[in-house]
Structures are given as structure tokens and as C-alpha cells.
Design an enzyme around this catalytic site. Structure first.
Site, short mmCIF file in Angstrom:
data_model
loop_
_atom_site.label_atom_id
_atom_site.label_comp_id
_atom_site.label_asym_id
_atom_site.label_seq_id
_atom_site.Cartn_x
_atom_site.Cartn_y
_atom_site.Cartn_z
N ASP A 107 1.63 1.85 -4.45
CA ASP A 107 1.01 1.58 -5.76
C ASP A 107 2.08 1.48 -6.85
OD1 ASP A 107 -1.40 2.02 -4.48
OD2 ASP A 107 -1.51 4.12 -5.14
N1 URA Z 1 -1.29 6.37 -0.85
C1 URA Z 1 -1.57 6.10 -2.13
O1 URA Z 1 -2.55 6.58 -2.66
N2 URA Z 1 -0.73 5.31 -2.80
C2 URA Z 1 0.39 4.77 -2.25
O2 URA Z 1 1.13 4.06 -2.93
C3 URA Z 1 0.66 5.07 -0.93
C4 URA Z 1 -0.19 5.86 -0.23
#
Ligand code: URA
Length: 247
Positions: A107
Site C-alpha cells: 500500500d
Molecule cells: N497488508 C496490508 O494491509 N498492506 C500492505 O501493503 C501489505 C500487506
């Protein structure tokens, strides 16, 4: 016309870092090397552009020009080739040539390790859901970390109607920080797992992919994976697949 076809297999394997030419010859003699699924012969020639070469059933990246970067993504960088909003992208952190892509995603707000490569075979191995390479995260959370929340996270939680996560390794490492190891890659999985037990993730860092970790890699920087690391990653992916498929 076989003599003029491609290159000698033993030379190709040695260049891919499997071992010296003598060691590679021994592997071929022992029947541990396959070309397109068939046990290789000593002295065989291969075309690195089209032949699929494996050692002990693990595909070997033999194309010259393959790169594998390990990047420590800072928060505020988007994992996409180009961003319509003009935000910094993960590709800004590595050389523009050769063109690479990310193996999976993190993310915008997530930090930590991500692999960028032009090695389609490795990428497929690592991202296919059945391969299940472990990913380890440290999640700083807001809320009360209760034993029952940890138990639920370990056993699997419903993150959307009808979608329950696979069992995970979860440890409370103190100061409202959880170490969570998953082998799936559902969208925003760790954040949604925590939300399912009333915990809000305030910081999320990926600290390991398979056997690859690097606490010395500064945020925003990258390094090349070693040939050993690439090979070990492929091995883990292949072994996990075999286990999951009961082979
Ligand atoms: N889980 C998440 O919530 N975000 C990420 O970027 C990776 C794993």
C-alpha cells in the site's frame, strides 16, 4: 545441426551462479538438471531465450540481462508504473533500464521490502497464490491487543463477507506491535485482518519475503538480490507448491 544451437548447458548453468562448470557437469550427470522437463544430457546445448532449465525441479533464471532488486519502500510511494496523481512511484527508486516491475504490491502507506525485477518466471512463482511464500510484517496497532485477538488472527479472520484468511503466525512483540507472517497476498490484508479484531494499523513495515530480509537497507534505497537469494526464493516457492499440491 545440434552443435550450432544455443550454448552449452554447463556454461549457461555456471553463468547463472549454480556452481563451477565442473560442478554443473556433475549435476547434469546426476540427472538433476532438466531442459523443458526432460533430463539433460552432458554436452547438451540450450537456447536461453526459449528453453526452460531447472535444477532439482527449481527453474533457473538463465537469461542474461535479468535483474532482481530488493527495494526498501518508504511510506508515501505508490507501487505502480505511473501515477495519475503524480506521486512518487516505486520505479523512481531504481535505475530506469532495464524496465522492471514489482513482485506483488505494498500500500501507499506501507513501508519495507519489495522485489522489482524483469524476471517474469520468478515473479509468477512468487505471486501465484498457491506458492505461498511467507511475508513477514511488523504492524504498529492502536487498540487493545488481547490474547483472543491474537488467537483469532492466528486461526483466520473474516476480512470481507465470505472471505476468511488462512492461518497466520502472529506474535505480540510488545509496545502494541504485532509480528504477522502470512503467505497470502489479499488486498490490504494485514490492515483488514487487524480491523477484524478491532485493531487499527498505524504503521506497517514488511520485514521479510521468504528468506530475504535486510535490516541494513535504508528506506528509499535498493540493492541487487544475490544469485543465492534468487535461487533460494525460487526453491521456497517451488517446495511450497509441491507441499500444497501434496506432491
Ligand atoms: N497488508 C496490508 O494491509 N498492506 C500492505 O501493503 C501489505 C500487506
Amino acid at each position: 545441426m545440434e552443435e550450432t544451437y544455443g550454448e552449452r548447458l554447463q556454461k549457461v548453468l555456471a553463468r547463472a551462479g549454480i556452481g563451477s562448470r565442473r560442478v554443473c557437469d556433475e549435476l547434469i550427470e546426476e540427472g538433476r538438471v532438466t531442459v523443458n522437463g526432460e533430463i539433460a544430457r552432458l554436452g547438451q546445448r540450450v537456447d536461453v531465450e526459449s528453453d526452460r532449465i531447472s535444477v532439482d525441479s527449481v527453474p533457473v533464471g538463465v537469461l542474461p540481462g535479468l535483474v532482481h532488486y530488493l527495494v526498501n519502500k518508504p511510506a508515501g510511494v505508490v507501487v505502480t508504473a505511473s501515477d495519475p496523481e503524480g506521486r512518487p512511484t516505486i520505479l523512481d527508486l531504481v535505475p530506469p533500464d532495464p524496465r522492471v516491475f514489482s513482485v506483488g504490491r505494498l500500500d501507499f502507506a506501507t513501508e519495507g521490502l519489495i522485489i522489482l525485477t524483469n524476471d517474469g518466471e520468478l515473479s509468477q512463482l512468487l505471486t501465484h497464490p498457491s506458492h505461498g511464500v511467507e511475508k513477514e510484517y511488523l504492524a504498529q496497532v492502536r487498540g487493545e491487543v488481547t490474547p483472543s485477538a491474537i488467537r483469532a488472527l492466528r486461526e483466520g479472520v473474516e476480512i470481507e463477507p465470505g472471505v476468511t484468511t488462512q492461518p497466520a503466525k502472529v506474535a505480540n512483540v510488545g509496545d502494541n506491535v504485532l509480528k504477522i507472517v502470512i503467505h497470502e497476498g489479499k488486498n490490504r490484508q494485514v490492515r483488514r485482518m487487524c480491523e477484524a479484531v478491532s485493531l487499527q494499523v498505524t504503521r506497517l513495515v514488511r520485514t521479510r519475503i521468504g528468506s530475504i530480509s535486510d535490516s541494513q537497507l535504508a528506506p528509499g534505497s535498493f540493492r541487487h538480490l544475490t544469485q543465492d537469494e534468487v535461487r533460494t526464493l525460487s526453491e521456497v516457492a517451488v517446495r511450497t507448491t509441491s507441499r500444497l499440491l501434496g506432491r
